[in-house]
Write an enzyme that holds these catalytic residues in place. Structure first.
Site, mmCIF file in Angstrom:
data_model
loop_
_atom_site.group_PDB
_atom_site.id
_atom_site.type_symbol
_atom_site.label_atom_id
_atom_site.label_comp_id
_atom_site.label_asym_id
_atom_site.label_seq_id
_atom_site.Cartn_x
_atom_site.Cartn_y
_atom_site.Cartn_z
ATOM 1 N N VAL A 1 1.151 2.035 1.018
ATOM 2 C CA VAL A 1 2.193 1.007 0.988
ATOM 3 C C VAL A 1 1.627 -0.303 0.467
ATOM 4 O O VAL A 1 2.238 -0.981 -0.373
ATOM 5 C CB VAL A 1 2.815 0.826 2.383
ATOM 6 C CG1 VAL A 1 3.856 -0.291 2.366
ATOM 7 C CG2 VAL A 1 3.458 2.127 2.846
ATOM 8 N N TYR A 2 0.448 -0.672 0.922
ATOM 9 C CA TYR A 2 -0.212 -1.880 0.413
ATOM 10 C C TYR A 2 -0.461 -1.757 -1.085
ATOM 11 O O TYR A 2 -0.174 -2.686 -1.851
ATOM 12 C CB TYR A 2 -1.525 -2.107 1.152
ATOM 13 C CG TYR A 2 -2.312 -3.296 0.657
ATOM 14 C CD1 TYR A 2 -1.961 -4.587 1.053
ATOM 15 C CD2 TYR A 2 -3.393 -3.134 -0.196
ATOM 16 C CE1 TYR A 2 -2.683 -5.689 0.602
ATOM 17 C CE2 TYR A 2 -4.118 -4.230 -0.656
ATOM 18 C CZ TYR A 2 -3.757 -5.504 -0.257
ATOM 19 O OH TYR A 2 -4.473 -6.588 -0.711
ATOM 20 N N ALA A 3 -0.999 -0.602 -1.514
ATOM 21 C CA ALA A 3 -1.267 -0.416 -2.939
ATOM 22 C C ALA A 3 0.015 -0.511 -3.749
ATOM 23 O O ALA A 3 0.044 -1.134 -4.816
ATOM 24 C CB ALA A 3 -1.955 0.931 -3.177
ATOM 25 N N SER B 1 2.620 -2.229 -3.092
ATOM 26 C CA SER B 1 3.023 -3.636 -3.164
ATOM 27 C C SER B 1 2.208 -4.380 -4.213
ATOM 28 O O SER B 1 2.735 -5.229 -4.942
ATOM 29 C CB SER B 1 2.885 -4.300 -1.791
ATOM 30 O OG SER B 1 1.539 -4.549 -1.440
ATOM 31 N N LYS B 2 0.934 -4.071 -4.305
ATOM 32 C CA LYS B 2 0.089 -4.778 -5.269
ATOM 33 C C LYS B 2 0.291 -4.260 -6.689
ATOM 34 O O LYS B 2 0.160 -5.029 -7.651
ATOM 35 C CB LYS B 2 -1.379 -4.681 -4.839
ATOM 36 C CG LYS B 2 -1.673 -5.412 -3.530
ATOM 37 C CD LYS B 2 -1.253 -6.877 -3.585
ATOM 38 C CE LYS B 2 -1.624 -7.641 -2.331
ATOM 39 N NZ LYS B 2 -1.238 -9.077 -2.404
#
Length: 285
Positions: free
Chosen positions: A165-167, A169-170
């Site tokens: 999920v973080y990846a 977003s980035k």
């Protein structure tokens, strides 16, 4: 404008209004310190943590920086951003340099994420950056100059287990930031966008991660210095450490399975296995 001995250029930060999201701690507070050292006219800190924000402003003012202002803002809330931006722009014509720095991370397998964690990560990391930029860009465009610094991540260039999920977003921030840069360049004005894509940084946000081979965990001061120099020199990208610069080329040239093999051997895909993250007392940036 003042002469900068390190770059033999005129400093773009002197006499400018700077706004930093996630500005109460970590990279955000370091960006503020550097901009104050460059004699910015005003430094505005946005953060969701009111107590930490108050402490940061008090700390700066105790050191003689009366030109530091703080506003509690949830960047994932469009109404909160719009109201805070309206207040800023009612007191000055524009923000000259904007650091889109606020960000959060949840490190776990995707199926273990709660819906709230997914929503919050995308809200802060993606929508937050877009909301804040949208709030201040019209004034920048009207005055014919401005600089956006969007803090993305090397995670926006490479897949990584336990941070899907973080990846994502980035990846979104990288695509949006670069697209925005091209749009603004087409206007023919002094409008700049710098996209920052670092690997793991020693700010507490990624406590517990294991640094991949040839990818040391970055010292925050080192990265902030690189970003400030990039602002002064109108650099498009900041990728640190050096191996991050090669990621797009390697992913483009290698077959997917070959890249996966290399990433596993270098420890990239295992780097989040022991992720802890911020301490319980820490809040979202």
């Amino acid at each position: 404008m003042i002469f900068d001995q390190n770059t033999s250029k005129l400093s773009k930060i002197h006499n400018q209004t700077v706004l930093i999201t996630g500005g109460a701690s970590g990279l955000g507070k370091l960006f503020a310190e550097r901009c104050l050292a460059e004699k910015a006219t005003a430094v505005i800190l946005w953060d969701i943590d009111a107590a930490q924000l108050d402490r940061a402003v008090e700390d700066f003012r105790a050191r003689g920086h009366a030109n530091v202002l703080g506003q509690r803002v949830d960047v994932s809330d469009a109404a909160s951003v719009a109201a805070a931006a309206q207040k800023v722009l009612s007191e000055r014509p524009a923000v000259d340099i904007l650091f889109n720095n606020a960000g959060i991370v949840v490190g776990k397998p995707f199926e273990e994420h709660s819906y709230r964690e997914i929503e919050r990560t995308i809200g802060v990391n993606v929508l937050g950056a877009m909301y804040v930029a949208r709030a201040f860009l019209p004034a920048m465009i009207e005055q014919g100059r401005g600089h956006l610094v969007n803090i993305a991540s090397a995670a926006g260039l490479i897949p990584n287990p336990r941070m899907s999920v973080y990846a994502s977003s980035k990846w979104a921030v990288v695509g949006w930031s670069e697209s925005l840069r091209i749009e603004l360049e087409a206007l023919g004005k002094d409008l700049r966008v710098t996209t920052v894509e670092p690997s793991y940084i020693n700010t507490g946000m990624f406590d517990g991660v294991k640094a991949p081979l040839l990818t040391p965990i970055l010292d925050p001061d080192y990265l902030v210095d690189k970003v400030i120099q990039a602002v002064k020199n109108d650099r498009i990208l900041v990728r640190e450490p050096a191996v991050v610069k090669a990621l797009p080329l390697m992913r483009g040239l290698l077959p997917t399975r070959a890249f996966d093999f290399m990433a596993r051997r270098f420890g990239v895909y295992d780097s989040m296995n022991d992720f802890v993250g911020r301490r319980p007392t820490d809040k979202d940036a």
